[in-house]
Write an enzyme that holds these catalytic residues in place. Structure first.
Site, short mmCIF file in Angstrom:
data_model
loop_
_atom_site.label_atom_id
_atom_site.label_comp_id
_atom_site.label_asym_id
_atom_site.label_seq_id
_atom_site.Cartn_x
_atom_site.Cartn_y
_atom_site.Cartn_z
N ASP A 156 0.86 -1.18 0.00
CA ASP A 156 0.00 0.00 0.00
C ASP A 156 0.90 1.23 0.00
O ASP A 156 1.66 1.46 0.95
CB ASP A 156 -0.91 -0.03 1.23
N TYR A 170 -5.22 11.20 -3.60
CA TYR A 170 -5.59 12.52 -3.04
C TYR A 170 -4.61 13.02 -2.00
O TYR A 170 -4.79 14.08 -1.44
CB TYR A 170 -7.02 12.48 -2.47
N LYS A 171 -3.56 12.24 -1.70
CA LYS A 171 -2.55 12.70 -0.74
C LYS A 171 -1.43 13.40 -1.52
O LYS A 171 -1.63 14.50 -2.02
CB LYS A 171 -2.07 11.51 0.10
N ARG A 229 0.70 15.28 13.66
CA ARG A 229 1.28 14.80 12.42
C ARG A 229 1.49 15.97 11.47
O ARG A 229 0.57 16.77 11.25
CB ARG A 229 0.29 13.81 11.78
#
Ligand SMILES: *Cc1c(COP(=O)(O)O)cnc(C)c1O
Length: 417
Positions: A218, A243-244, A392
């Site tokens: 992944d 979309y990241k 994060r």
């Protein structure tokens, strides 16, 4: 220089915090001036916010709205059904897959775009088990990254029930110790979404192959951030979202990689008419198409898919090695700024110091992290919070600057004060 000698005004350069701040601000300016990817930032819609959440939702490339408007008003509004051929809608999943391919080290013809990552995890894991079992029926274990992003674990568990396999959850570093004659497939995250730890894709892939099993990687947190080398390392199957780091927009379609020589054996658990050898033959029986097209299912979500296609233009002329070099320099610099500004003991970095083990984010463990992140966002530094105690910060080298990194660390220190 003491205050006594220089008069009534204290010399502020002797105050350690301000020395550090002046030095780091100057260093950030120098690093930004020397940054070969500096001009890429202008391709995006950004504002004064320090945006360190591109590992959750990439920023909008400025030309995308115009392209999407054309897809809607001309391709759909005027050409209507003709666009399936004339605007290349039908072949978009393979065409856009080939645009993603160089970013993950894949030759053309091995990636299709469509569906969500969750759905592609399902296709890949079931197909991997089927391939392993076709060669050796005794293989009945699916090894899963115990630290995985939850959706991968949920889907793998269901795939195990459907295929009569048993799940073996294990930390990625311990995978080699559990592999054996019963292993059918191994599902791993390339980078840990919480800590940013990068796992050893070449070494783990080799270990899985030595055990005669197949590996599914992944790539959600690495594609577009660092070199993946799918072909080079002989990866079997891979999935990832767009979309990241790929900036495809909210919910943009994911992708599935099936290595060329495995494609004839790829038996999809979701054989839809889009993966049929003759989709318009409308036959009652299924016959799989050749190639990566086998990974398709139903009608593609064209609006989202073509927004992604447009968004991928920002990668023109960009080498992934340069992206990786800047990503490491950014996370190194951010960690240094945090070390200089944030009082000792207030945060602890969960992100490995070793470059070989680091993705493109910094995760800081911090008491009251949820509250701290809310206050950071109010002050224009956007990262995110992962329960129970992680701050994060994602570093997207195409549009994050060293100045952003310095400011984020400074605002964090202020917030914690
Ligand atoms: C972001 C992410 C997903 C997202 O899955 P969706 O199906 O797109 O919601 C899956 N796996 C990992 C490792 C992720 O980081």
């Amino acid at each position: 220089m003491s205050d006594a000698r220089s008069g009534a005004v204290p010399d502020l350069t002797t105050v350690p915090d301000l020395v550090a701040e002046a030095d780091l601000t100057a260093e950030a300016a120098k690093l930004d001036a020397d940054d070969g990817l500096r001009d890429k930032r202008e391709l995006f819609v950004l504002d004064e916010t320090v945006y360190l959440d591109g590992n959750s939702l990439g920023a909008l490339p400025a030309h995308v709205p115009g392209r999407v408007a054309d897809v809607i008003s001309r391709q759909w509004g005027e050409l209507r059904i003709r666009s399936w051929d004339e605007s290349g809608w039908w072949t978009a999943p393979e065409r856009i897959g080939d645009r993603i391919a160089p970013l993950v080290g894949a030759a053309p013809g091995q990636i299709v775009v469509g569906d969500s990552t969750s759905v592609n995890v399902f296709k890949a894991v079931v197909a991997a088990v089927r391939i392993a079992r076709a060669a050796d029926e005794g293989r009945d274990e699916i090894v899963v990254d115990a630290t995985t992003f939850p959706t991968d674990g949920y889907i793998a568990e269901s795939a195990a029930r459907l295929t009569g396999c048993r799940i073996v959850p294990v930390a990625p570093g311990d995978v080699p110790g559990v592999l054996g004659e019963r292993t059918a497939a191994v599902l791993l995250n390339h980078a840990d979404y919480r800590t940013g730890r990068l796992h050893d894709l070449p070494g783990l892939t080799r270990a899985v192959h030595d055990a005669g099993a197949l590996v599914v990687w992944d790539l959600c947190h690495t594609a577009g951030a660092l070199p993946v080398g799918l072909d080079e390392h002989g990866v079997d199957l891979a999935v990832g979202c767009t979309y990241k780091y790929l900036n495809g927009g909210p919910g943009s379609p994911a992708y599935l990689y099936v290595r060329a020589d495995l494609q004839p054996r790829f038996d999809s658990p979701l054989p839809g008419w889009n993966s049929h050898a003759e989709p318009f033959g409308m036959r009652p029986g299924f016959a799989a198409a050749d190639g990566a097209v086998r990974g398709r299912v139903g009608t593609p979500d064209i609006l989202s898919m073509l927004a992604l296609e447009a968004a991928l233009d920002v990668w023109d002329g960009v080498g992934v090695d340069a992206v990786r070099a800047k990503s490491l320099a950014l996370t190194d610099f951010f960690l240094r700024c945090v070390g200089a500004y944030v009082p000792q003991g207030r945060v602890e970095s969960l992100t490995p110091a070793a470059h070989a083990e680091r993705g493109s984010q910094v995760a800081l463990r911090c008491a009251g992290a949820g509250d701290v992140m809310r206050r950071l966002i109010e002050r224009g530094v956007v990262g995110d919070y992962r329960a129970p105690d992680v701050l994060r910060f994602g570093f997207t080298p195409l549009y994050v600057s060293f100045g952003d990194a310095e400011r984020a660390a400074r605002v964090l220190a202020d917030t914690l004060d």
